[in-house]
Enzyme design. Structure first.
Site, PDB file in Angstrom:
ATOM      1  N   CYS A   1      -0.424   3.056   1.483  1.00 36.06           N
ATOM      2  CA  CYS A   1      -1.038   3.583   2.417  1.00 36.06           C
ATOM      3  C   CYS A   1      -1.516   5.631   1.976  1.00 36.06           C
ATOM      4  CB  CYS A   1      -0.912   3.045   3.788  1.00 36.06           C
ATOM      5  SG  CYS A   1      -0.562   1.735   4.423  1.00 36.06           S
TER       6      CYS A   1
ATOM      7  N   ASP B   1      -0.250   6.643   9.330  1.00 39.84           N
ATOM      8  CA  ASP B   1       1.171   5.121   9.379  1.00 39.84           C
ATOM      9  C   ASP B   1       2.375   5.728   9.513  1.00 39.84           C
ATOM     10  OD1 ASP B   1      -0.629   3.864   8.853  1.00 39.84           O
ATOM     11  OD2 ASP B   1       0.397   2.725   7.751  1.00 39.84           O
TER      12      ASP B   1
ATOM     13  N   LYS C   1      -5.332  -0.843  11.741  1.00 35.68           N
ATOM     14  CA  LYS C   1      -5.360  -1.501  11.096  1.00 35.68           C
ATOM     15  C   LYS C   1      -4.767  -2.240  10.188  1.00 35.68           C
ATOM     16  CE  LYS C   1      -3.770   1.699   8.145  1.00 35.68           C
ATOM     17  NZ  LYS C   1      -2.427   0.498   7.503  1.00 35.68           N
TER      18      LYS C   1
HETATM   19  C1  VGL Z   1       2.273  -0.149   4.519  1.00 33.90           C
HETATM   20  C2  VGL Z   1       3.466  -1.792   3.334  1.00 33.90           C
HETATM   21  C3  VGL Z   1       3.046  -2.587   4.956  1.00 33.90           C
HETATM   22  C4  VGL Z   1       2.580   1.468   4.300  1.00 33.90           C
HETATM   23  C5  VGL Z   1       2.327  -1.164   4.765  1.00 33.90           C
HETATM   24  O1  VGL Z   1       1.791   1.909   5.476  1.00 33.90           O
HETATM   25  O2  VGL Z   1       1.967   2.591   3.298  1.00 33.90           O
HETATM   26  N1  VGL Z   1       3.236  -0.230   3.226  1.00 33.90           N
HETATM   27  N2  VGL Z   1       2.565  -1.555   5.247  1.00 33.90           N
END
Ligand code: VGL
Ligand code: ZN
Length: 231
Positions: A174, A9, A122
Site C-alpha cells: 500500500c 494503513d 479504501k
Molecule cells: C495491504 C495487503 C492487503 C497493505 C493491504 O496495507 O499494504 N497489504 N491489503
C-alpha cells in the site's frame, strides 16, 4: 512548495503481535511517524485505512480450496468500472484483514491521530483490490466507481499540495502503490524509508525501491534534508 504527509494503513491487523496480516516491525514505526506528524512543515496530514467488507475478493477464505492459500495463490479480478469488465488482473490472496467495524481495522492507539486532516477508507468494494489511497488496482479514482470514501487527489490539489511524503505499511504494497500514484498524479512523491516496513522484509523493500526510483519517487530518511527543509 507545500507538503502533505500520508500515513498508510497503521492498523491493528497489520501490526504484531495479534494482527492477522502482521508486518514485522510495523508497530515500532509509531514514534517515527508521530514525530513526522508533529513536524510543523506539513500543511496537510492524511491517514488511510484498509477497510474491507467480509466478502472482499482478496480474502483467501472467499475462494475454494486448494487454490486459495494466502500469500501464495492468486485469482482473476475484473475491473468494476461500467463497460470495462473485460479488463482483468491477477490478485494475490490474503488472510482476512481490516474488516469494516472490527478492531482489526482500527488505527493502532500508538499513532497520534489528533492532527489528521483527512481519513481515507479504501478497499470497500467487494470485487476489487485497492492498495493505493488514490486509486484501485485498475486506476479507477472516482468514489462513485471505486471503493473509497473520498478523492485524495482532489483533496490535495484543492489545498495546493505539491509534495507528498508517504509512511506506514506495507512498504511493498500500500505504501508503494500510494507513492507511485502520487507521482502519476503529478505530485513530487517521497517514501520515508525508516517510517515504513514490508510484508516481505529485505527483498520486498529492494524490489519496491527499484520500482519507486524508476517512477521518479525519491526515497528519503526522517532525519534527512528533504524533511528538515520543510517549513
Ligand atoms: C495491504 C495487503 C492487503 C497493505 C493491504 O496495507 O499494504 N497489504 N491489503
Ligand atoms: Zn487489504
Amino acid at each position: 512548495m507545500k507538503a502533505a504527509l500520508i500515513v498508510v494503513d497503521m492498523q491493528e491487523d497489520f501490526c504484531p503481535p495479534t494482527g492477522s496480516l502482521a508486518v514485522r516491525g510495523a508497530r515500532d514505526l509509531a514514534p517515527t511517524i508521530n514525530s513526522l506528524l508533529a513536524h510543523p512543515g506539513f500543511a496537510v496530514r492524511v491517514a488511510s485505512q484498509d477497510y474491507h467488507p467480509l466478502d472482499h475478493i482478496s480474502f483467501a477464505t472467499n475462494h475454494p480450496s486448494p487454490n486459495n492459500r494466502p500469500f501464495e495463490c492468486s485469482i482473476k479480478m475484473a475491473n468494476p468500472a461500467p463497460g470495462k469488465e473485460t479488463e482483468t488482473k491477477q490478485q494475490t490472496l490474503w488472510p482476512v484483514h481490516c474488516v469494516q467495524q472490527t478492531a482489526g481495522a482500527d488505527i493502532i492507539p500508538e499513532i497520534d491521530l489528533s492532527k489528521i486532516d483527512l481519513f481515507v477508507r479504501k478497499g470497500m468494494h467487494p470485487r476489487v483490490e485497492m492498495y493505493s489511497a488514490f486509486a484501485d488496482a485498475f486506476g479507477n479514482q472516482d468514489p462513485a466507481v471505486v471503493s473509497v470514501n473520498t478523492n485524495l487527489r482532489l483533496f490535495l490539489t484543492d489545498r495546493g499540495v505539491t509534495d507528498v511524503f508517504v509512511v506506514g505499511v506495507a512498504g511493498d504494497f500500500c505504501v508503494k502503490y500510494t507513492a507511485l500514484d502520487a507521482a502519476k498524479a503529478g505530485f513530487q512523491s517521497h517514501v520515508v524509508q525508516d517510517a515504513t516496513a514490508c510484508v516481505v522484509p529485505g527483498s520486498g523493500w529492494e524490489e519496491a525501491t527499484r520500482e519507486l526510483t524508476a517512477a521518479g519517487v525519491s526515497i528519503v530518511k526522517s532525519d534527512g534534508p528533504e524533511i528538515a527543509v520543510l517549513v
